[in-house]
Design a protein around this motif. Structure first.
Motif, PDB file in Angstrom:
ATOM      1  N   GLU A 142     -62.394 -53.740  18.581  1.00  0.00           N
ATOM      2  CA  GLU A 142     -62.420 -52.392  18.021  1.00  0.00           C
ATOM      3  C   GLU A 142     -61.264 -52.267  17.047  1.00  0.00           C
ATOM      4  O   GLU A 142     -60.148 -52.698  17.332  1.00  0.00           O
ATOM      5  CB  GLU A 142     -62.305 -51.330  19.110  1.00  0.00           C
ATOM      6  CG  GLU A 142     -63.554 -51.193  19.920  1.00  0.00           C
ATOM      7  CD  GLU A 142     -63.516 -50.050  20.924  1.00  0.00           C
ATOM      8  OE1 GLU A 142     -62.636 -49.150  20.796  1.00  0.00           O
ATOM      9  OE2 GLU A 142     -64.358 -50.063  21.822  1.00  0.00           O
ATOM     10  N   LEU A 143     -61.576 -51.676  15.908  1.00  0.00           N
ATOM     11  CA  LEU A 143     -60.625 -51.502  14.826  1.00  0.00           C
ATOM     12  C   LEU A 143     -60.669 -50.029  14.433  1.00  0.00           C
ATOM     13  O   LEU A 143     -61.756 -49.462  14.308  1.00  0.00           O
ATOM     14  CB  LEU A 143     -61.089 -52.379  13.657  1.00  0.00           C
ATOM     15  CG  LEU A 143     -60.246 -52.588  12.449  1.00  0.00           C
ATOM     16  CD1 LEU A 143     -58.967 -53.336  12.822  1.00  0.00           C
ATOM     17  CD2 LEU A 143     -61.029 -53.395  11.424  1.00  0.00           C
ATOM     18  N   ALA A 144     -59.512 -49.393  14.260  1.00  0.00           N
ATOM     19  CA  ALA A 144     -59.468 -47.976  13.910  1.00  0.00           C
ATOM     20  C   ALA A 144     -58.713 -47.778  12.607  1.00  0.00           C
ATOM     21  O   ALA A 144     -57.872 -48.595  12.219  1.00  0.00           O
ATOM     22  CB  ALA A 144     -58.803 -47.178  15.029  1.00  0.00           C
ATOM     23  N   MET A 145     -59.017 -46.656  11.942  1.00  0.00           N
ATOM     24  CA  MET A 145     -58.350 -46.305  10.703  1.00  0.00           C
ATOM     25  C   MET A 145     -58.364 -44.792  10.545  1.00  0.00           C
ATOM     26  O   MET A 145     -59.410 -44.159  10.715  1.00  0.00           O
ATOM     27  CB  MET A 145     -59.086 -46.940   9.513  1.00  0.00           C
ATOM     28  CG  MET A 145     -58.434 -46.666   8.179  1.00  0.00           C
ATOM     29  SD  MET A 145     -59.547 -47.016   6.800  1.00  0.00           S
ATOM     30  CE  MET A 145     -60.596 -45.565   6.841  1.00  0.00           C
ATOM     31  N   ASN A 192     -53.935 -59.095  11.226  1.00  0.00           N
ATOM     32  CA  ASN A 192     -54.112 -57.819  10.546  1.00  0.00           C
ATOM     33  C   ASN A 192     -52.857 -57.425   9.772  1.00  0.00           C
ATOM     34  O   ASN A 192     -52.937 -56.976   8.625  1.00  0.00           O
ATOM     35  CB  ASN A 192     -54.472 -56.739  11.574  1.00  0.00           C
ATOM     36  CG  ASN A 192     -55.016 -55.497  10.938  1.00  0.00           C
ATOM     37  OD1 ASN A 192     -56.037 -55.529  10.261  1.00  0.00           O
ATOM     38  ND2 ASN A 192     -54.339 -54.392  11.152  1.00  0.00           N
ATOM     39  N   ASP A 193     -51.696 -57.626  10.387  1.00  0.00           N
ATOM     40  CA  ASP A 193     -50.429 -57.294   9.727  1.00  0.00           C
ATOM     41  C   ASP A 193     -50.161 -58.173   8.511  1.00  0.00           C
ATOM     42  O   ASP A 193     -49.414 -57.783   7.611  1.00  0.00           O
ATOM     43  CB  ASP A 193     -49.260 -57.418  10.707  1.00  0.00           C
ATOM     44  CG  ASP A 193     -49.261 -56.317  11.759  1.00  0.00           C
ATOM     45  OD1 ASP A 193     -49.977 -55.309  11.580  1.00  0.00           O
ATOM     46  OD2 ASP A 193     -48.546 -56.477  12.766  1.00  0.00           O
ATOM     47  N   GLU A 240     -56.025 -50.700  12.297  1.00  0.00           N
ATOM     48  CA  GLU A 240     -55.275 -50.992  13.518  1.00  0.00           C
ATOM     49  C   GLU A 240     -56.224 -51.608  14.542  1.00  0.00           C
ATOM     50  O   GLU A 240     -57.291 -51.040  14.822  1.00  0.00           O
ATOM     51  CB  GLU A 240     -54.674 -49.702  14.093  1.00  0.00           C
ATOM     52  CG  GLU A 240     -53.980 -49.889  15.407  1.00  0.00           C
ATOM     53  CD  GLU A 240     -53.617 -48.571  16.092  1.00  0.00           C
ATOM     54  OE1 GLU A 240     -53.095 -48.651  17.213  1.00  0.00           O
ATOM     55  OE2 GLU A 240     -53.890 -47.500  15.542  1.00  0.00           O
ATOM     56  N   VAL A 241     -55.855 -52.747  15.082  1.00  0.00           N
ATOM     57  CA  VAL A 241     -56.655 -53.379  16.131  1.00  0.00           C
ATOM     58  C   VAL A 241     -56.338 -52.640  17.434  1.00  0.00           C
ATOM     59  O   VAL A 241     -55.213 -52.642  17.903  1.00  0.00           O
ATOM     60  CB  VAL A 241     -56.331 -54.881  16.268  1.00  0.00           C
ATOM     61  CG1 VAL A 241     -57.177 -55.507  17.369  1.00  0.00           C
ATOM     62  CG2 VAL A 241     -56.541 -55.607  14.951  1.00  0.00           C
ATOM     63  N   THR A 242     -57.338 -51.965  17.992  1.00  0.00           N
ATOM     64  CA  THR A 242     -57.116 -51.156  19.194  1.00  0.00           C
ATOM     65  C   THR A 242     -57.642 -51.804  20.470  1.00  0.00           C
ATOM     66  O   THR A 242     -57.237 -51.421  21.565  1.00  0.00           O
ATOM     67  CB  THR A 242     -57.758 -49.762  19.035  1.00  0.00           C
ATOM     68  OG1 THR A 242     -59.157 -49.916  18.751  1.00  0.00           O
ATOM     69  CG2 THR A 242     -57.084 -48.987  17.914  1.00  0.00           C
ATOM     70  N   ARG A 243     -58.556 -52.756  20.319  1.00  0.00           N
ATOM     71  CA  ARG A 243     -59.111 -53.442  21.488  1.00  0.00           C
ATOM     72  C   ARG A 243     -59.601 -54.813  21.050  1.00  0.00           C
ATOM     73  O   ARG A 243     -60.207 -54.941  19.993  1.00  0.00           O
ATOM     74  CB  ARG A 243     -60.273 -52.644  22.064  1.00  0.00           C
ATOM     75  CG  ARG A 243     -60.930 -53.269  23.277  1.00  0.00           C
ATOM     76  CD  ARG A 243     -62.016 -52.344  23.848  1.00  0.00           C
ATOM     77  NE  ARG A 243     -62.727 -53.027  24.888  1.00  0.00           N
ATOM     78  CZ  ARG A 243     -63.791 -53.801  24.708  1.00  0.00           C
ATOM     79  NH1 ARG A 243     -64.305 -53.963  23.513  1.00  0.00           N
ATOM     80  NH2 ARG A 243     -64.376 -54.398  25.725  1.00  0.00           N
TER      81      ARG A 243
END
Length: 143
Positions: A37-40, A15-16, A27-30
């Motif tokens: 799970e991916l958040a933004m 991702n980075d 942001e990979v959260t899980r």
């Protein structure tokens, strides 16, 4: 299938390395084998003319989460060959969370399903769903 020692570390590094993902704020959260799970966070520049999250970004969140879920399962680079998204309601929120899981992983193809939730005032609302078909790339495949 290849076993990934720590999928979240692998996916955060991937991702980075992606300029678009960094720009969007993904942001990979899980991450566990077969699920991600991916958040933004919401930013106005990610919106469309009515102020909702742009459908292109909705698609990118689901597609990316599905690709990451596939990568945790097959332990290789993957490339989307088909993406289908259903926008269920306007995507309005302070934060968006894409959840994806592998439906079936083969040696050459991986089938996944994803959902996007808008988080607004402490409530999660399903705003989109989708499915992707991903091709498993050989380690030496040219970009």
């Amino acid at each position: 299938m290849k076993t990934i020692a720590d999928p979240i570390i692998m996916l955060r590094a991937i991702n980075d390395s992606a300029a678009f993902n960094r720009w969007c704020g993904f942001e990979v959260t899980r991450a566990v084998p077969g699920e991600v799970e991916l958040a933004m966070p919401w930013r106005p520049e990610l919106g469309q003319y009515s102020g909702f999250l742009h459908a292109g970004v909705v698609t990118a969140l689901i597609d990316t989460a599905c690709g990451y879920a596939a990568a945790t399962q097959v332990g290789a680079r993957v490339l989307a060959s088909h993406v289908a998204i259903n926008c269920l309601r306007p995507a309005v929120g302070e934060r968006f969370v894409a959840k994806a899981r592998v439906l079936r992983a083969g040696r050459q193809q991986v089938f996944t399903r994803g959902e996007l939730y808008a988080q607004h005032q402490g409530e999660d609302k399903l705003v989109a769903s989708g499915e992707t078909l991903l091709c498993v790339l050989a380690a030496d495949a040219a970009a």
